[in-house]
Motif scaffolding. Structure first.
Motif, PDB file in Angstrom:
ATOM      1  N   LEU A  77       0.883  -1.362   0.032  1.00 42.82           N
ATOM      2  CA  LEU A  77       0.118  -0.091  -0.012  1.00 42.82           C
ATOM      3  C   LEU A  77       0.806   1.207  -0.093  1.00 42.82           C
ATOM      4  N   GLU A  78       0.615   2.138  -0.798  1.00 44.43           N
ATOM      5  CA  GLU A  78       1.202   3.465  -0.835  1.00 44.43           C
ATOM      6  C   GLU A  78       0.996   4.520   0.630  1.00 44.43           C
ATOM      7  N   SER A  79       1.869   5.386   0.758  1.00 39.71           N
ATOM      8  CA  SER A  79       1.802   6.174   1.974  1.00 39.71           C
ATOM      9  C   SER A  79       0.649   6.814   2.173  1.00 39.71           C
ATOM     10  N   ASN A  80       0.031   7.316   1.313  1.00 41.19           N
ATOM     11  CA  ASN A  80      -1.397   8.035   1.551  1.00 41.19           C
ATOM     12  C   ASN A  80      -2.146   7.166   1.698  1.00 41.19           C
ATOM     13  N   GLU A  81      -2.509   6.092   1.400  1.00 40.32           N
ATOM     14  CA  GLU A  81      -3.335   4.975   1.824  1.00 40.32           C
ATOM     15  C   GLU A  81      -3.175   4.507   3.223  1.00 40.32           C
ATOM     16  N   VAL A  82      -2.011   4.219   3.723  1.00 41.89           N
ATOM     17  CA  VAL A  82      -1.534   3.850   4.922  1.00 41.89           C
ATOM     18  C   VAL A  82      -2.091   4.911   5.942  1.00 41.89           C
ATOM     19  N   LYS A  83      -1.761   6.179   5.551  1.00 45.62           N
ATOM     20  CA  LYS A  83      -2.102   7.052   6.235  1.00 45.62           C
ATOM     21  C   LYS A  83      -3.517   7.227   6.694  1.00 45.62           C
ATOM     22  N   PHE A  84      -4.432   7.151   5.530  1.00 45.49           N
ATOM     23  CA  PHE A  84      -5.797   7.248   5.819  1.00 45.49           C
ATOM     24  C   PHE A  84      -6.319   6.045   6.535  1.00 45.49           C
ATOM     25  N   LEU A  85      -5.836   4.867   6.333  1.00 42.91           N
ATOM     26  CA  LEU A  85      -6.580   3.740   7.032  1.00 42.91           C
ATOM     27  C   LEU A  85      -6.222   3.935   8.530  1.00 42.91           C
ATOM     28  N   LEU A  86      -4.844   4.168   9.052  1.00 40.85           N
ATOM     29  CA  LEU A  86      -4.523   4.236  10.172  1.00 40.85           C
ATOM     30  C   LEU A  86      -4.802   5.484  11.146  1.00 40.85           C
ATOM     31  N   HIS A  87      -5.449   6.264  10.595  1.00 43.08           N
ATOM     32  CA  HIS A  87      -5.996   7.426  11.271  1.00 43.08           C
ATOM     33  C   HIS A  87      -6.651   7.191  12.728  1.00 43.08           C
ATOM     34  N   PRO A  88      -7.637   6.323  12.597  1.00 43.91           N
ATOM     35  CA  PRO A  88      -8.329   5.988  13.961  1.00 43.91           C
ATOM     36  C   PRO A  88      -7.284   5.623  14.891  1.00 43.91           C
ATOM     37  N   LEU A  89      -6.329   4.782  14.468  1.00 40.30           N
ATOM     38  CA  LEU A  89      -5.548   4.254  15.810  1.00 40.30           C
ATOM     39  C   LEU A  89      -4.479   5.489  16.036  1.00 40.30           C
ATOM     40  N   ALA A  90      -4.040   6.376  15.227  1.00 41.02           N
ATOM     41  CA  ALA A  90      -2.999   7.341  15.562  1.00 41.02           C
ATOM     42  C   ALA A  90      -3.641   7.852  16.767  1.00 41.02           C
ATOM     43  N   LEU A  91      -4.936   8.260  16.884  1.00 41.25           N
ATOM     44  CA  LEU A  91      -5.652   9.000  17.969  1.00 41.25           C
ATOM     45  C   LEU A  91      -5.476   8.193  19.016  1.00 41.25           C
ATOM     46  N   GLU A  92      -5.422   7.115  19.220  1.00 41.97           N
ATOM     47  CA  GLU A  92      -5.276   6.347  20.391  1.00 41.97           C
ATOM     48  C   GLU A  92      -4.161   6.283  20.872  1.00 41.97           C
ATOM     49  N   LEU A  93      -2.935   5.910  20.045  1.00 40.83           N
ATOM     50  CA  LEU A  93      -1.563   5.759  20.264  1.00 40.83           C
ATOM     51  C   LEU A  93      -0.628   6.855  20.742  1.00 40.83           C
ATOM     52  N   SER A  94      -1.183   8.098  20.204  1.00 42.08           N
ATOM     53  CA  SER A  94      -0.540   9.288  20.475  1.00 42.08           C
ATOM     54  C   SER A  94      -0.587   9.874  21.791  1.00 42.08           C
ATOM     55  N   ARG A  95      -1.296   9.218  22.558  1.00 41.61           N
ATOM     56  CA  ARG A  95      -1.418   9.698  24.201  1.00 41.61           C
ATOM     57  C   ARG A  95      -0.018   9.146  24.965  1.00 41.61           C
ATOM     58  N   PHE A  96       0.636   8.306  24.382  1.00 44.23           N
ATOM     59  CA  PHE A  96       1.856   7.861  25.001  1.00 44.23           C
ATOM     60  C   PHE A  96       3.219   8.648  24.811  1.00 44.23           C
ATOM     61  N   SER A  97       4.001   8.688  25.770  1.00 41.59           N
ATOM     62  CA  SER A  97       5.246   9.361  25.438  1.00 41.59           C
ATOM     63  C   SER A  97       6.395   8.432  25.376  1.00 41.59           C
ATOM     64  N   ILE A  98       6.553   7.247  25.960  1.00 40.40           N
ATOM     65  CA  ILE A  98       7.493   6.352  25.953  1.00 40.40           C
ATOM     66  C   ILE A  98       6.948   5.004  25.184  1.00 40.40           C
ATOM     67  N   TYR A  99       7.813   4.469  24.459  1.00 39.07           N
ATOM     68  CA  TYR A  99       7.518   3.066  23.620  1.00 39.07           C
ATOM     69  C   TYR A  99       8.734   2.232  23.802  1.00 39.07           C
ATOM     70  N   ILE A 100       8.284   0.943  24.177  1.00 35.61           N
ATOM     71  CA  ILE A 100       9.333   0.224  24.468  1.00 35.61           C
ATOM     72  C   ILE A 100       8.940  -1.274  23.738  1.00 35.61           C
ATOM     73  N   LEU A 101       9.889  -1.747  22.694  1.00 35.53           N
ATOM     74  CA  LEU A 101       9.713  -2.899  22.043  1.00 35.53           C
ATOM     75  C   LEU A 101      10.602  -3.861  22.164  1.00 35.53           C
ATOM     76  N   PRO A 102      10.351  -4.860  23.048  1.00 38.23           N
ATOM     77  CA  PRO A 102      11.522  -6.072  22.974  1.00 38.23           C
ATOM     78  C   PRO A 102      11.453  -6.714  21.787  1.00 38.23           C
ATOM     79  N   ILE A 103      12.706  -7.227  21.261  1.00 35.30           N
ATOM     80  CA  ILE A 103      12.875  -7.746  19.848  1.00 35.30           C
ATOM     81  C   ILE A 103      13.832  -9.063  20.080  1.00 35.30           C
TER      82      ILE A 103
END
Length: 517
Positions: A77-103
């Motif tokens: 998917l192109e960038s503009n499509e991804v941006k539109f599709l993920l807009h609802p999640l952006a509103l929820e995840l933007s409330r955090f300040s620190i993100y930790i991903l074990p890998i």
């Protein structure tokens, strides 16, 4: 609080939380799986049921958008499509300040599960732990448009298990798990006493970043990594290539500084003419400042055929090839532990086709056996370099580093003949990496290739570079291979500039397992 992600999905999260203007590309099925995993209640660990419900709702909203609006294509998917599709999640995840991903790999799961549990109990509501889906130890890990956080983690695959730390302001780092534990403790100290309902401000984030970037006593993060710059299809002499020479030189020097080797996989000139050769020599004299040595070079069809084509004797022009100082045979860099097997794939065939004939394979085998009498090359990264592509061009099966449909032409006029024999020879000689050019489109193919003995197979990664100087108005392209002789691990970073001078960006990153070297 915790969510479950794989590394490609974490690349999306890095976009969502850092408010970058251009989202990464992602394959349609990968995005669908990512959204479905969030929509399941058992994939979210949180002490706030309202927040968990909001995340599931947002994931379902994005999933419905994907299924309703985006037709099933099977590609990225192109960038503009991804941006539109993920807009609802952006509103929820933007409330955090620190993100930790074990890998890490699946064999690290117990260690990283314990780390994830401990990290998820940091005080306050400002920390989100993104729990990964672990990789198989033998898996190739590939991410399109990787964020800096994901790039750092992939290039340090030999230091897994570990964790990515990403702050809302865009700062990020990857740390091995032992050091990551120490950093979690330091973050806890800084968050202690901070009101849970008050968001972290910029001063708080600056203090936390200071703790993350500080060296821990007795811990060394340094690993010896060697760097190879892969260029191709310069077409020096063409108008667009001439305009872009200084831009490429400055961009590479600014982003990567010194490199251990420069490899150019053919089509150095636009035409096999003296003035084009002289222009190439002036250009390469400047590029040599990055290494203080001559580049590893193989010829392309444009270096010895008029307009890049030959029909019987028509179009043949051998004199410039005589003057081309190309790297015949095997070139070794004992400091970087790299060995280059340099082939002329344009010696045979007509039109723009190529072939590495059996006599050339015998020549190379003789040189290899002579150079490796006492297994001197056993711990080297063995790299084959040629101009033509050993795999046919099939747009529907390409990794979309750039849109593969942008190439126009007929494969039968530019193909490499007897490619299977060449690939089998490489696999039998334990060559794990092949570098080529020719198509003006970056390519990445990972394949299990028969070695020609006892039904054995070897993993071979084939990396194609586009046109590094943007010939014919194409995007500018170069690749960076990073290699650790100590751990036998490596990665390849595909760098692209669309041709508008906005700067080179990482379009894809591939990190094979160490055994694939």
């Amino acid at each position: 609080m915790s969510l479950f992600f794989d590394l490609a999905s974490t690349n999306i999260v890095a976009y969502l939380i850092s408010h970058e203007s251009s989202p990464p590309r992602i394959k349609e099925d990968e995005l669908e799986n990512f959204l479905k995993s969030l929509a399941l209640s058992d994939r979210i660990a949180s002490d706030d049921p309202d927040w968990s419900a909001h995340v599931r709702w947002a994931a379902n909203d994005s999933l419905e958008r994907l299924q309703r609006i985006v037709p099933s294509r099977g590609d990225a998917l192109e960038s503009n499509e991804v941006k539109f599709l993920l807009h609802p999640l952006a509103l929820e995840l933007s409330r955090f300040s620190i993100y930790i991903l074990p890998i890490g790999n699946s064999r690290d799961s117990e260690v990283l599960d314990r780390f994830s549990h401990d990290a998820s109990h940091l005080p306050g509501h400002s920390v989100l732990v993104l729990i990964p889906a672990f990789y198989h130890p033998e898996a190739n890990v590939r991410v399109l448009d990787p964020s800096d956080a994901v790039k750092n983690a992939l290039k340090a695959r030999d230091q897994w298990p570990g964790a990515i730390f990403l702050l809302r302001n865009g700062n990020s780092t990857f740390l091995p798990v032992e050091e990551a534990y120490s950093k979690v403790a330091r973050i806890s100290d800084r968050l202690h006493g901070h009101p849970r309902e008050v968001p972290l401000n910029e001063a708080d984030l600056k203090s936390i970043w200071s703790a993350l970037s500080a060296r821990e006593p007795g811990v060394s993060r340094e690993r010896e990594r060697r760097r190879l710059l892969h260029l191709s299809d310069l077409h020096v002499g063409a108008k667009s290539a001439t305009q872009n020479q200084q831009y490429l030189q400055v961009s590479v020097a600014r982003q990567f500084g010194k490199v251990d080797e420069i490899v150019i996989s053919g089509d150095l000139y636009d035409q096999p003419l003296k003035k084009h050769r002289q222009a190439y020599e002036r250009f390469i004299n400047q590029m040599e400042l990055l290494t203080n040595k001559k580049p590893v070079v193989v010829p392309g069809n444009h270096d010895q055929r008029i307009l890049g084509n030959r029909f019987k004797v028509l179009g043949n022009w051998a004199r410039p090839l005589v003057h081309l100082d190309w790297s015949r045979g095997i070139y070794r860099n004992p400091d970087a532990k790299m060995a280059f097997f340099c082939f002329d794939s344009c010696r045979h065939e007509d039109l723009a086709r190529g072939r590495v004939g059996r006599e050339q394979l015998i020549e190379m085998a003789t040189k290899f056996d002579t150079a490796n009498l006492r297994d001197e090359l056993s711990d080297y990264l063995r790299i084959a370099v040629l101009h033509h592509h050993p795999y046919p061009y099939l747009p529907e099966k390409e990794t979309p580093i750039l849109d593969p449909r942008s190439w126009r032409g007929r494969e039968e006029f530019v193909e490499m003949r007897e490619a299977d024999e060449f690939l089998t020879w490489c696999a039998g000689r334990d060559i794990g990496l092949i570098l080529h050019g020719h198509k003006h489109i970056p390519r990445l193919i990972v394949d299990e290739v028969p070695t020609g003995a006892n039904y054995e197979y070897r993993q071979v990664t084939t990396v194609g570079c586009g046109t590094s100087l943007g010939a014919n108005g194409s995007p500018l392209s170069f690749n960076i291979v990073e290699w650790s002789p100590d751990t036998q691990s490596w990665s390849v970073d595909f760098q692209i500039d669309r041709g508008d001078g906005q700067g080179f960006r990482s379009a894809a990153l591939q990190a094979p397992p160490a055994e694939a070297a």
